[in-house]
Design an enzyme around this catalytic site. Structure first.
Site, mmCIF file in Angstrom:
data_model
loop_
_atom_site.group_PDB
_atom_site.id
_atom_site.type_symbol
_atom_site.label_atom_id
_atom_site.label_comp_id
_atom_site.label_asym_id
_atom_site.label_seq_id
_atom_site.Cartn_x
_atom_site.Cartn_y
_atom_site.Cartn_z
ATOM 1 N N THR A 12 7.487 -1.058 13.674
ATOM 2 C CA THR A 12 8.117 0.261 13.623
ATOM 3 C C THR A 12 7.582 1.206 14.700
ATOM 4 O O THR A 12 8.333 1.966 15.304
ATOM 5 C CB THR A 12 7.867 0.895 12.233
ATOM 6 O OG1 THR A 12 8.556 0.108 11.269
ATOM 7 C CG2 THR A 12 8.370 2.317 12.152
ATOM 8 N N THR A 86 3.692 -3.103 10.211
ATOM 9 C CA THR A 86 2.797 -3.014 9.058
ATOM 10 C C THR A 86 3.030 -4.142 8.048
ATOM 11 O O THR A 86 2.124 -4.494 7.296
ATOM 12 C CB THR A 86 2.968 -1.662 8.335
ATOM 13 O OG1 THR A 86 4.337 -1.505 7.940
ATOM 14 C CG2 THR A 86 2.554 -0.513 9.221
ATOM 15 N N ASP A 87 4.260 -4.693 8.032
ATOM 16 C CA ASP A 87 4.594 -5.637 6.959
ATOM 17 C C ASP A 87 3.668 -6.850 6.911
ATOM 18 O O ASP A 87 3.299 -7.299 5.825
ATOM 19 C CB ASP A 87 6.054 -6.098 7.088
ATOM 20 C CG ASP A 87 7.030 -4.979 6.743
ATOM 21 O OD1 ASP A 87 6.620 -3.995 6.098
ATOM 22 O OD2 ASP A 87 8.219 -5.084 7.134
ATOM 23 N N LYS A 159 -1.391 -4.081 2.763
ATOM 24 C CA LYS A 159 -0.413 -3.001 2.756
ATOM 25 C C LYS A 159 -0.054 -2.757 1.292
ATOM 26 O O LYS A 159 0.569 -3.598 0.651
ATOM 27 C CB LYS A 159 0.827 -3.385 3.557
ATOM 28 C CG LYS A 159 1.882 -2.284 3.563
ATOM 29 C CD LYS A 159 3.093 -2.627 4.429
ATOM 30 C CE LYS A 159 4.135 -1.527 4.354
ATOM 31 N NZ LYS A 159 5.302 -1.775 5.225
ATOM 32 N N TYR A 279 -11.472 -18.317 -18.688
ATOM 33 C CA TYR A 279 -10.463 -18.653 -19.708
ATOM 34 C C TYR A 279 -10.064 -20.115 -19.538
ATOM 35 O O TYR A 279 -10.268 -20.708 -18.476
ATOM 36 C CB TYR A 279 -9.231 -17.746 -19.576
ATOM 37 C CG TYR A 279 -9.529 -16.315 -19.903
ATOM 38 C CD1 TYR A 279 -9.537 -15.869 -21.226
ATOM 39 C CD2 TYR A 279 -9.824 -15.405 -18.898
ATOM 40 C CE1 TYR A 279 -9.834 -14.552 -21.532
ATOM 41 C CE2 TYR A 279 -10.123 -14.086 -19.196
ATOM 42 C CZ TYR A 279 -10.127 -13.666 -20.515
ATOM 43 O OH TYR A 279 -10.419 -12.371 -20.819
HETATM 44 N N1 ASP Z 1 9.324 -3.839 9.408
HETATM 45 C C1 ASP Z 1 8.263 -3.232 10.152
HETATM 46 C C2 ASP Z 1 7.351 -4.318 10.675
HETATM 47 O O1 ASP Z 1 6.500 -4.775 9.965
HETATM 48 C C3 ASP Z 1 7.531 -2.244 9.328
HETATM 49 C C4 ASP Z 1 6.497 -1.463 10.079
HETATM 50 O O2 ASP Z 1 6.124 -1.729 11.188
HETATM 51 O O3 ASP Z 1 5.989 -0.501 9.463
HETATM 52 O O4 ASP Z 1 7.481 -4.727 11.788
#
Ligand code: ASP
Length: 332
Positions: A12, A86-87, A159, A279
């Site tokens: 982004t 970010t993804d 994230k 468990y």
């Molecule tokens: N879809 C984008 C990516 O991960 C989201 C971002 O960059 O915040 O490339």
């Protein structure tokens, strides 16, 4: 003047402004020089466009290329900044931390929630902070994620938020630093050992999500198919699994064991550590050879599985690597 190499991979941050509609990767370096010229007051920066993809299209082969490039160039700089979507940033950060072993200088990943060209973008500050962190040279020998004024160990970060500026956190360890009114980045001592590029990955891994009603049979077929060499099960809480009746996951573990396919068991809980024996489900999985992921993130776990499969020569060696703390990704 410190020297920083900035490798752009997309996301982004570098996309054109203008919503609604899908964001598409756009030309990057010009925008950077126009929108954040003060970056060049912090450091002498060389920009390379390594890739220009939405990070949902990042792939292990791109991680490898990135690691090789950083390995080749980092000693000519005080540090490297990687701009990234970010993804999947936490996956790339984890991969780089395993591949660039005993890193001597910082590799700082950053991105943004809004494109650089938007008025209320977070890209400007994230870039300024990331370049600032990258100038720390030998006092920050880590792969880190710099986001919303905080610095996280890359292989501990996740994230956690989609639509807030403080998108990242490292749930099981405190941030490594903060870039607020004061820039506080305490020096980190580098562990001994040569700086090495360990860029092999075996991507034949499969991830399984446990949920009430989950049918184990498709996973069993995958394990039997010979297509996968390693399995990550995201279980419940301490690493607990269904073990009764038709929904039991134990046949998956038995089939994996027979084929010497290492199984790593993580948790859907975000904080704290997997403790398999607590468990019955986890205890039985452990008895069948599964390794608990401790407090590793799912992102670090899946990448570590690829790394361990590439470097461990036997079933037991891979399991030993999964248990070990290789690059700060899990507490000892
Ligand atoms: N879809 C984008 C990516 O991960 C989201 C971002 O960059 O915040 O490339």
């Amino acid at each position: 003047m410190p020297k920083v190499l900035l490798l752009h991979t997309g996301g982004t941050l570098g996309m054109e402004a203008g919503r609604p509609g899908p964001l598409r990767p756009g030309p990057f370096e010009d925008a950077l020089r126009r929108r954040v010229p003060e970056l060049w007051e912090i450091a002498e920066i060389d920009v390379e466009i390594f890739a220009n993809v939405d990070s949902s299209d990042m792939e292990p082969s791109l991680w490898q290329g990135l690691a090789r490039r950083i390995h080749e160039r980092i000693l000519d700089y005080d540090g490297v900044v990687v701009t990234h979507g970010t993804d999947t940033m936490a996956y790339t950060a984890s991969a780089l931390s395993f591949m660039l072993r005993n890193l001597p200088r910082p590799v700082v990943l950053t991105g943004s929630q809004r494109p650089l060209g938007e008025i209320r973008t977070d890209a400007r500050l994230n870039l300024i902070d990331a370049v600032t962190a990258a100038t720390r040279g030998e006092t920050l020998p880590e792969v880190v994620i710099c986001f919303d004024s905080r610095l996280f160990r890359g292989n501990r970060a996740r994230k956690l938020k989609i639509a807030e500026y403080d998108a990242f956190d490292s749930p099981n360890v405190p941030p490594l630093g903060g870039l607020g009114v004061e820039v506080v980045i305490p020096p980190i001592e580098r562990k001994g050992g040569d700086f090495r590029l360990l860029d092999r990955l075996d991507t034949r891994v499969h991830a399984v999500l446990a949920f009430p009603g989950a049918d184990p049979r498709p996973h069993l077929e995958i394990v039997r198919s010979g297509q996968v060499r390693g399995l990550l099960i995201l279980a419940y809480g301490t690493g607990n699994l269904p073990i009764r009746g038709e929904r039991s996951f134990l046949p998956i573990l038995e089939a994996a064991r027979e084929r010497e396919i290492p199984v790593l068991i993580g948790s859907q809980a975000i904080k704290n550590s997997v403790v398999l024996p607590l468990y019955e489900g986890g205890a039985q999985a452990e008895a069948l050879g599964a390794v608990g992921a401790g407090d590793m993130t799912p992102e670090a776990s899946i990448v570590k599985l690829m790394h361990a499969l590439a470097y461990g020569e036997t079933y037991d060696e891979v399991r030993a690597l999964l248990r070990a703390n290789l690059a700060g990704e899990r507490s000892d």
